[in-house]
Write an enzyme that holds these catalytic residues in place. Structure first.
Site, mmCIF file in Angstrom:
data_model
loop_
_atom_site.group_PDB
_atom_site.id
_atom_site.type_symbol
_atom_site.label_atom_id
_atom_site.label_comp_id
_atom_site.label_asym_id
_atom_site.label_seq_id
_atom_site.Cartn_x
_atom_site.Cartn_y
_atom_site.Cartn_z
ATOM 1 N N ARG A 50 0.801 -1.234 0.000
ATOM 2 C CA ARG A 50 0.000 0.000 0.000
ATOM 3 C C ARG A 50 0.826 1.272 0.000
ATOM 4 N NH1 ARG A 50 -4.970 -0.959 3.966
ATOM 5 N NH2 ARG A 50 -6.179 -2.156 2.493
ATOM 6 N N LYS A 149 1.111 -19.687 5.447
ATOM 7 C CA LYS A 149 0.320 -20.150 6.580
ATOM 8 C C LYS A 149 0.154 -19.014 7.584
ATOM 9 C CE LYS A 149 2.068 -21.193 10.395
ATOM 10 N NZ LYS A 149 3.012 -20.409 11.173
ATOM 11 N N HIS A 179 6.789 -23.755 5.590
ATOM 12 C CA HIS A 179 8.216 -23.677 5.252
ATOM 13 C C HIS A 179 9.020 -24.850 5.831
ATOM 14 C CE1 HIS A 179 8.689 -21.652 9.173
ATOM 15 N NE2 HIS A 179 9.957 -21.970 9.097
ATOM 16 N N GLU A 217 11.902 -23.101 20.439
ATOM 17 C CA GLU A 217 12.507 -21.841 20.000
ATOM 18 C C GLU A 217 13.009 -21.084 21.218
ATOM 19 O OE1 GLU A 217 10.397 -19.730 16.697
ATOM 20 O OE2 GLU A 217 8.717 -20.793 17.577
ATOM 21 N N ASP A 236 -0.304 -21.783 15.626
ATOM 22 C CA ASP A 236 0.862 -21.251 14.917
ATOM 23 C C ASP A 236 1.827 -22.352 14.487
ATOM 24 O OD1 ASP A 236 2.574 -19.051 14.048
ATOM 25 O OD2 ASP A 236 3.868 -19.553 15.743
ATOM 26 N N HIS A 241 3.311 -27.048 11.071
ATOM 27 C CA HIS A 241 4.662 -27.629 11.054
ATOM 28 C C HIS A 241 4.731 -29.001 11.747
ATOM 29 C CE1 HIS A 241 5.605 -23.738 9.616
ATOM 30 N NE2 HIS A 241 5.818 -23.143 10.766
ATOM 31 N N LYS A 339 7.842 -21.307 22.741
ATOM 32 C CA LYS A 339 8.733 -20.155 22.589
ATOM 33 C C LYS A 339 9.445 -19.935 23.912
ATOM 34 C CE LYS A 339 6.510 -17.836 18.768
ATOM 35 N NZ LYS A 339 7.409 -18.208 17.676
HETATM 36 C C1 BG6 Z 1 6.564 -19.821 11.808
HETATM 37 C C2 BG6 Z 1 5.823 -19.411 13.054
HETATM 38 O O1 BG6 Z 1 5.716 -20.527 10.945
HETATM 39 O O2 BG6 Z 1 7.656 -20.654 12.164
HETATM 40 C C3 BG6 Z 1 6.768 -18.685 14.007
HETATM 41 O O3 BG6 Z 1 4.760 -18.556 12.701
HETATM 42 C C4 BG6 Z 1 7.988 -19.518 14.283
HETATM 43 O O4 BG6 Z 1 6.097 -18.363 15.216
HETATM 44 C C5 BG6 Z 1 8.630 -20.008 12.992
HETATM 45 O O5 BG6 Z 1 8.902 -18.721 14.999
HETATM 46 C C6 BG6 Z 1 9.733 -21.008 13.267
HETATM 47 O O6 BG6 Z 1 10.417 -21.291 12.089
HETATM 48 P P1 BG6 Z 1 11.913 -21.803 12.104
HETATM 49 O O7 BG6 Z 1 12.209 -22.102 10.678
HETATM 50 O O8 BG6 Z 1 12.743 -20.690 12.666
HETATM 51 O O9 BG6 Z 1 11.930 -23.012 12.982
#
Ligand code: BG6
Length: 491
Positions: A50, A149, A179, A217, A236, A241, A339
């Site tokens: 935007r 996602k 991912h 994490e 999330d 994942h 986290k």
């Molecule tokens: C994302 C989540 O899909 O994956 C995040 O939304 C998370 O909250 C992240 O931190 C973790 O990805 P990676 O590749 O760092 O393990």
């Protein structure tokens, strides 16, 4: 590294180009592929958002992200070649507003050129953006749309998004990103399982005691707190994942690596996941939220202070899952993510059953079952723990030692980041690394069941200090089954 094969020339439009994902992941990923010579020179990158920015303004912002303060001359030169193919267009992505004419003009008019639309936007507007793409006639037969996602926040919203996107793009042009599927070790799971004869005969309830999947994490919710507070760890991380990892571990052998053959097998696993109900939720799920603590040597605030209010959102979840099918009956799949945990560590651990009869004398040491540790990050690798005899005289002394495959040591050249691989896979039209509509919706049905059980049953939020392994109740959940989580030093 495998031989690098350039992709066909393409145009990519990144909607949400000023956002975090585009700046942190997408533009750098495209730049790295460019540096490696994988992107043909007549490709174009169109950053759309935007904000009223000029292309030069956008490039300056992106440059800070990609090159940082210092950069080699060659890299800086590559960057100037790369940005010659980048254009910024100010677009109101959701409708008739500004920018669509300019966007159309920026795209190659050749209908045979591959065209990608990356929606780095909130899922609630995926439908209207796709609608606008269709309305403005930008959707060619060679167009593909990439959805980040989360697809929705529950089954119904995911279905609404999928239906809206499906009105403009056929299913085989929709690339739903998880991912994790682009991570090297995750892709290797299929090869490890199905290109070796060694493991498969044991890969079932006869050979395996249980499976642990941990995605820990060290970071907190940080700048994404407003999104995260609405999502929580279950939506999330687990819905996508962790369930994708579980599918790759648990699926039956597909007939080939063809996208639909693999996705059909993953879907069967998702459908066989035992629903978690209000009656069982207190035994099968632990929810947690971090308080202030020390993370990687630094004092950090608690989650509530980070988001600026008291909130019931979980930043940690541990689940005892069961797969109701012939192969996995009675084998728990323990999932855990959080986290602000002690360290960043993602691992799949397959714990095999003990030997049926112990022939070794009691004072020789503890006989431990074999364990396969698949490390996704950091230090990608595969480790098989075996019992051996400690060398030397003095009778039998047992030693539990690893057979270690470190990716960094074995594959010296390194390999691209998940987003780099996934973007190139979209250009190639390789759907196998992306989630199909039915997978996403089935995964939501299972996680929706857990959320409903949280409301109806007893599943309190346990607090844990930042920088630890989560609430002690997660350890209790396993000790009730006479098992324990394997951590960095015990795996
Ligand atoms: C994302 C989540 O899909 O994956 C995040 O939304 C998370 O909250 C992240 O931190 C973790 O990805 P990676 O590749 O760092 O393990």
């Amino acid at each position: 590294m495998a031989e690098l094969v350039p992709v066909e020339p393409f145009d990519i439009v990144i909607f949400g180009a000023t956002g975090d994902l585009a700046r942190r992941k997408l533009v750098p990923a495209l730049f790295h592929r460019w540096c490696d010579g994988q992107i043909p020179a007549n490709s174009r990158i169109i950053a759309a958002a935007r904000d009223d920015l000029s292309t030069d303004d956008y490039i300056k912002r992106a440059e800070e992200m990609v090159l940082g303060d210092g950069s080699s001359e060659t890299r800086a030169e590559r960057w100037s070649q790369f940005v010659a193919h980048l254009q910024y267009v100010a677009v109101d992505a959701t409708g008739d507003g500004k920018g669509w004419k300019e966007l159309a003009a920026a795209l190659d008019s050749n209908p045979d050129k591959i065209r990608l639309f990356y929606l780095a936007l909130p899922p609630s507007i995926y439908g209207s953006v796709c609608d606008a793409i269709g309305q403005h006639g930008l959707n060619t037969t060679k167009s593909r749309v990439i959805l980040e996602k989360p697809i929705g926040h529950d089954f119904h919203s995911a279905r609404t998004v999928n239906e809206a996107v499906g009105k403009v793009f056929p299913e085989n042009a929709i690339f739903r990103i998880d991912h994790y599927l682009g991570k090297e070790t995750v892709q290797n799971l299929l090869i490890l399982r199905f290109a070796n004869t060694l493991l498969e005969p044991l890969w079932n309830s006869n050979g395996i005691d249980h499976v642990q999947i941990t995605v820990a994490e060290s970071l907190g919710a940080g700048t994404r707190a407003s999104y995260y507070d609405r999502a929580g760890a279950l939506r999330d991380m687990v819905q996508n994942h962790l369930l994708q990892l579980l599918c790759l571990v648990a699926m039956e052998p597909p007939t080939s690596l063809d996208a639909d053959a693999v996705r059909a097998e993953k879907l069967k696993v998702l459908r066989a996941l035992r629903p978690i109900k209000a009656e069982t939720v207190s035994k099968s799920v632990v929810r947690g939220q971090y308080d202030a603590g020390v993370s990687l040597g630094q004092p950090v605030e608690g989650y509530a202070d980070e988001v600026g209010q008291k909130t019931g959102t979980e930043t940690f979840v541990a689940i005892h899952g069961e797969i109701d099918n012939w192969r996995w009956a009675g084998v728990p799949f323990y999932l855990r993510t959080g986290k602000r945990m002690q360290s960043r560590r993602s691992e799949i651990i397959i714990q095999f059953k003990p030997v049926p009869h112990d022939i070794i004398q009691a004072d020789a040491g503890v006989l431990q079952p074999n364990r396969l540790v698949i490390r996704l990050q950091p230090d990608e690798g595969v480790k098989l723990m075996l019992m051996t005899k400690d060398p030397g005289p003095g009778g039998v002394r047992l030693r539990y030692v690893p057979l270690n495959l470190s990716f960094a040591e074995t594959f010296e050249q390194g390999y691209p980041d998940a987003y780099e691989r996934l973007l190139m896979a979209v250009v190639r039209g390789n759907l196998g690394l992306f989630m199909r509509r039915d997978e996403v919706e089935t995964a939501w049905r299972w996680t929706d069941g857990i959320i409903a059980a949280w409301h109806d049953g007893a599943c309190p939020l346990h607090h844990y200090p930042a920088g630890t392994d989560g609430p002690s109740q997660a350890a209790l959940m396993l000790s009730r089954d006479e098992r324990e989580w394997f951590d960095a030093d015990t795996a």
